[in-house]
Design an enzyme around this catalytic site. Structure first.
Site, short mmCIF file in Angstrom:
data_model
loop_
_atom_site.label_atom_id
_atom_site.label_comp_id
_atom_site.label_asym_id
_atom_site.label_seq_id
_atom_site.Cartn_x
_atom_site.Cartn_y
_atom_site.Cartn_z
N ASP A 172 -32.72 2.11 -106.28
CA ASP A 172 -32.53 2.80 -107.56
C ASP A 172 -33.30 2.11 -108.68
O ASP A 172 -33.85 2.77 -109.56
CB ASP A 172 -31.04 2.87 -107.92
CG ASP A 172 -30.38 4.12 -107.34
OD1 ASP A 172 -31.01 4.78 -106.48
OD2 ASP A 172 -29.25 4.45 -107.74
N LYS A 177 -29.01 -12.50 -99.03
CA LYS A 177 -28.44 -13.60 -99.81
C LYS A 177 -27.96 -14.67 -98.83
O LYS A 177 -26.76 -14.92 -98.70
CB LYS A 177 -27.26 -13.07 -100.66
CG LYS A 177 -27.67 -12.15 -101.79
CD LYS A 177 -28.10 -12.90 -103.03
CE LYS A 177 -26.94 -13.57 -103.73
NZ LYS A 177 -27.41 -14.36 -104.89
#
Ligand code: NAD
Length: 370
Positions: A254, A193
């Site tokens: 995940d 980011k």
């Protein structure tokens, strides 16, 4: 025929059940004259606590450090809920990761055609998916200091976690990703980011410079981590290798995992730095699932995540890529034949037990080898 030293740490719950199936597969490779595995076994987790009052003993740690690869089942269970914190079952896994300095976590997300309908996404989006998430495992916000909750003068509390990365930490994980891409589809997507985090700015710069210096032959793209999350559920097949920090990697792996259906299907690898003398890396392989106390001891667990973790060891620790391909082919054939444990069976489909699934893989290996 080469002999490879494997340390098997079955652990708790379904760990020993799925480990038994790996032993069958390893024995098949020996009988087939492909490779011999000198397999030692030791205790970890609750099982180690019951025997030694520690989640892993120094002797087991020494064996792990000396093995060519460690294959870990799963740890934990309600019976160890009240053991001292330092000896809780997870402490065994954390010590292995820390002492072996396993900084690179590899989580493949593969969708076998036969299981495409088990995904929550449309089959055409998911069928044939084969991506690899490479997550930095020993740095970043989970470990950075300061890490604290302080009480302010006005009585309010303030919590701080610190995201920290050095050039060296970023470069070594990026190298793992680029090297992997070279033996896959030659593409790396780096995520961070940089628009809101200084660590993201450095991450992007280091990856870009390393790419220009040593990996120009690999396609590199940069995605903001949040956009990557969206793209993973929109069109995951655009990716080959995704490299991310510890926090984003935790989440993105995940998300990628669930694209493919059951926890019982997901292997992983955690690798250390290559030894300067031998080039070998310390390595631990484990299924993503836990000890599944709800089905432990019933012979119902899906052993494929553990078997595929062994497959990753063949590829990344033992230099047996052909054997790993053979095992992948056998697993795909078993699934294509409709063999299912309960966790991956469709409504109305017959389910087999743990041992039957292991036997089916061994049978399919013999078939695939001819
Ligand atoms: P879990 O992964 O053990 O189980 C979640 C669900 O998935 C359960 O319903 C289980 O039956 C099912 N499942 C998991 N693996 C399966 C398999 N191979 N075949 C068929 N079904 C499977 O997660 P949990 O229930 O949150 O945790 C149970 C215990 O495991 C806890 O003590 C937890 O701390 C521990 N745990 C350990 C690890 C590890 O050892 N690396 C990882 C996660 C959880």
């Amino acid at each position: 025929m080469a002999t490879h030293n494997l340390l098997l740490l079955p652990g708790d719950g379904i760990g020993p059940e799925v480990a038994t199936e790996v032993e069958k597969v390893a024995a098949w490779f020996g009988k087939a004259g492909i490779a011999t595995f000198n397999t030692e076994k030791d205790l970890v987790g609750g099982a180690a606590y019951d025997a030694h009052k520690a989640a892993i003993t120094d002797a087991a740690m020494a064996r792990a450090q000396g093995a060519d690869a460690v294959l870990f089942g799963a740890v934990g269970g309600p019976q160890w809920a009240n053991v001292p914190y330092h000896a809780r079952p997870e402490a065994g896994l954390l010590r292995l990761r820390k002492d072996m300095q396993l900084f690179a976590n590899l989580r493949p997300a593969i969708c076998y055609p036969a299981l495409a309908s088990a995904s929550s996404l449309k089959p055409e989006i998911i069928e044939g998916l084969d991506i690899m998430i490479v997550r930095e495992l020993t740095g970043g916000v989970y470990f950075g200091e300061p890490k604290e909750i302080v009480t302010l003068e006005n009585g309010e509390q303030r919590a701080v976690d610190t995201q920290v990365y050095t050039t060296h930490e970023i470069e070594r994980i990026a190298r793992v990703a680029f090297d992997l891409a070279r033996v896959r589809r030659n593409k790396v997507t780096s995520t961070e980011k940089h628009n809101v985090m200084r660590s993201g700015v450095l991450w992007k710069k280091v990856v870009t410079e390393l790419h220009a210096r040593d990996y120009k032959d690999v396609t590199l793209e940069h995605h903001l981590a949040d956009a990557c999350g969206m793209q993973l559920v929109r069109w995951p097949k655009q990716y080959d290798v995704i490299v991310c920090d510890n926090l984003f990697g935790d989440m993105l792996s995940d998300v990628a995992a669930m694209l493919t259906g059951s926890l019982g299907m997901l292997p992983s690898a955690s690798l250390g730095a290559p030894d300067p003398a031998t080039g070998k890396r310390k390595a631990l392989y484990e299924p993503v699932h836990g000890s599944a106390p709800d089905i432990a001891g019933k012979g119902l667990a899906n052993p494929l995540a553990m078997i595929c973790s062994f497959g990753m060891a063949l590829r990344y620790s033992f230099g047996l890529a052909d054997a790993a391909d053979l095992l992948d082919k056998a697993v795909a054939a078993v699934l294509a034949d409709g063999v299912r444990t309960a966790d991956i069976a469709a409504k109305g489909q017959n389910a087999v037990g743990t041992a039957d699934m292991g036997d089916a893989v061994v049978k399919a290996l013999s078939k695939a080898a001819h």
